[in-house]
Design an enzyme around this catalytic site. Structure first.
Site, short mmCIF file in Angstrom:
data_model
loop_
_atom_site.label_atom_id
_atom_site.label_comp_id
_atom_site.label_asym_id
_atom_site.label_seq_id
_atom_site.Cartn_x
_atom_site.Cartn_y
_atom_site.Cartn_z
N HIS A 143 12.13 29.80 19.16
CA HIS A 143 11.16 28.89 18.56
C HIS A 143 10.28 29.70 17.61
CE1 HIS A 143 8.41 25.60 18.06
NE2 HIS A 143 7.40 26.29 18.57
N LYS A 164 2.29 27.63 12.70
CA LYS A 164 3.41 28.34 12.08
C LYS A 164 3.96 27.59 10.87
CE LYS A 164 5.88 28.35 15.84
NZ LYS A 164 4.91 27.67 16.73
N SER A 165 4.19 26.30 11.05
CA SER A 165 4.76 25.50 9.95
C SER A 165 3.78 25.37 8.80
CB SER A 165 5.16 24.11 10.47
OG SER A 165 6.17 24.21 11.45
N ASP A 182 10.90 25.80 13.08
CA ASP A 182 10.99 25.33 14.46
C ASP A 182 12.03 26.08 15.27
OD1 ASP A 182 10.03 23.65 16.56
OD2 ASP A 182 11.86 22.49 16.38
N GLU A 207 8.40 20.38 10.11
CA GLU A 207 7.63 19.39 10.84
C GLU A 207 6.15 19.72 10.75
OE1 GLU A 207 6.59 18.01 15.41
OE2 GLU A 207 8.20 19.45 15.04
N ARG A 248 -7.01 47.79 14.56
CA ARG A 248 -7.81 47.82 13.34
C ARG A 248 -7.25 48.76 12.28
NH1 ARG A 248 -13.16 46.22 14.42
NH2 ARG A 248 -13.47 46.46 12.17
#
Length: 311
Positions: A143, A164-165, A182, A207, A248
């Site tokens: 995924h 993410k999308s 996806d 999506e 960092r």
């Protein structure tokens, strides 16, 4: 249990543009499961010890000339009867070499397809090995989102709904290319090379929660999508935790492992106001700089160390 993959001989014939001299044989039922090939030089001399019977057998000028000069017709018939008793997927002649009649007869007798290619032997061997290694490679589905950013394959991972999308969509608007959203299928085609692609059913679709499914290829053009891409870098999106200790400097690399191959990974905390697309772009460019021999974190460390030594 390791999952085994195979390629139908019919698909191999179409991909490699081969001519079939034994059309009576049903090539749909013949499967290729070994990504390597064999040139049956010793087998044509009658030596069948350590013979790799699951490999595609390829002949060129050398093997053809050997058959013409070193054996009588009866001896050649006997050799091919013995060769075709093994369950080889097929026998391919390169350079448009016409197989002898007795070879085609033996192929029909034993159910072994006899094929020819117009390509040179070396180029056909190279392309066959490349194609079979990719098609038969071990693979997993994860995924994630895979995007081509400045030529670097960036795999964006994180919990469902984390963005993410949305990050991929912003990257597409900035000129980068979507590979998969996806679900990403990852194939290991060598010890350190992973190739990602989208399942055919979801290819070019994204999506977006609250909107639904959008077709990236239709909305933004064919230049914004790509069928496959090497996985070079992993970006893990996670919820901001004020108590977490985030990297960092980036002096040391973290890795995530897929199918036994390690890929450099960065964990990016998410909070309002952070521009994910610019962060992903910067990570991709920084990764490319490191591959070219320049490490910004190491350069800063060297400057600080040099400055302290002068004091």
């Amino acid at each position: 249990m390791k999952e085994e993959y195979s390629v139908r001989l019919t698909d191999f014939i179409e991909k490699m543009n081969l001519k079939n001299h034994t059309p009576e044989i049903d090539t749909d039922k013949i499967l290729i499961s070994d990504p390597d090939i064999n040139r049956p030089a010793l087998q044509l001399a009658g030596f069948f010890e350590h013979f790799d019977t699951t490999r595609v057998q390829i002949c060129g000028n050398v093997e053809h000339a050997y058959l013409a000069d070193m054996h009588t017709r009866e001896e050649n018939i006997d050799i091919f009867d013995k060769l075709f008793e093994f369950p080889i997927p097929c026998l391919v002649f390169c350079r448009d070499i016409e197989p002898y009649d007795f070879i085609i007869e033996a192929g029909n007798k034993h159910g072994i397809p006899i094929l020819t290619s117009s390509a040179t032997t070396s180029s056909f061997v190279h392309e066959t090995v490349r194609y079979l290694h990719e098609e038969l490679a071990p693979r997993i589905s994860i995924h994630a989102v895979l995007v081509d950013v400045f030529g670097e394959g960036v795999l964006i991972m994180g919990d469902s709904g984390i963005g993410k999308s949305e990050a991929a969509l912003e990257l597409i608007k900035r000129g980068h290319r979507l590979v998969a959203d996806d679900v990403v299928q990852i194939k290991k085609i060598s010890d350190d090379t992973l190739i990602g692609e989208s399942p055919e059913i979801t290819r070019h679709f994204i999506e977006l929660r609250g909107i639904g499914i959008i077709d990236v290829k239709t909305m933004f053009g064919v230049e914004c999508v790509k069928l496959s891409q090497q996985v070079d870098l992993v970006i893990k999106l996670e919820e901001w935790d004020k108590d977490a200790n985030y990297d960092r400097l980036g002096l040391s690399d973290n890795y995530v492992e897929f199918l036994g191959a390690k890929v450099i990974s960065h964990s990016i905390p998410i909070r309002p106001g952070r521009n994910l697309a610019i962060i992903v772009e910067s990570a991709a460019v920084n990764h490319r700089q490191k591959k070219m021999g320049y490490n910004a974190a190491q350069e800063l460390y060297n400057r600080v160390t040099k400055g302290l030594n002068k004091q």
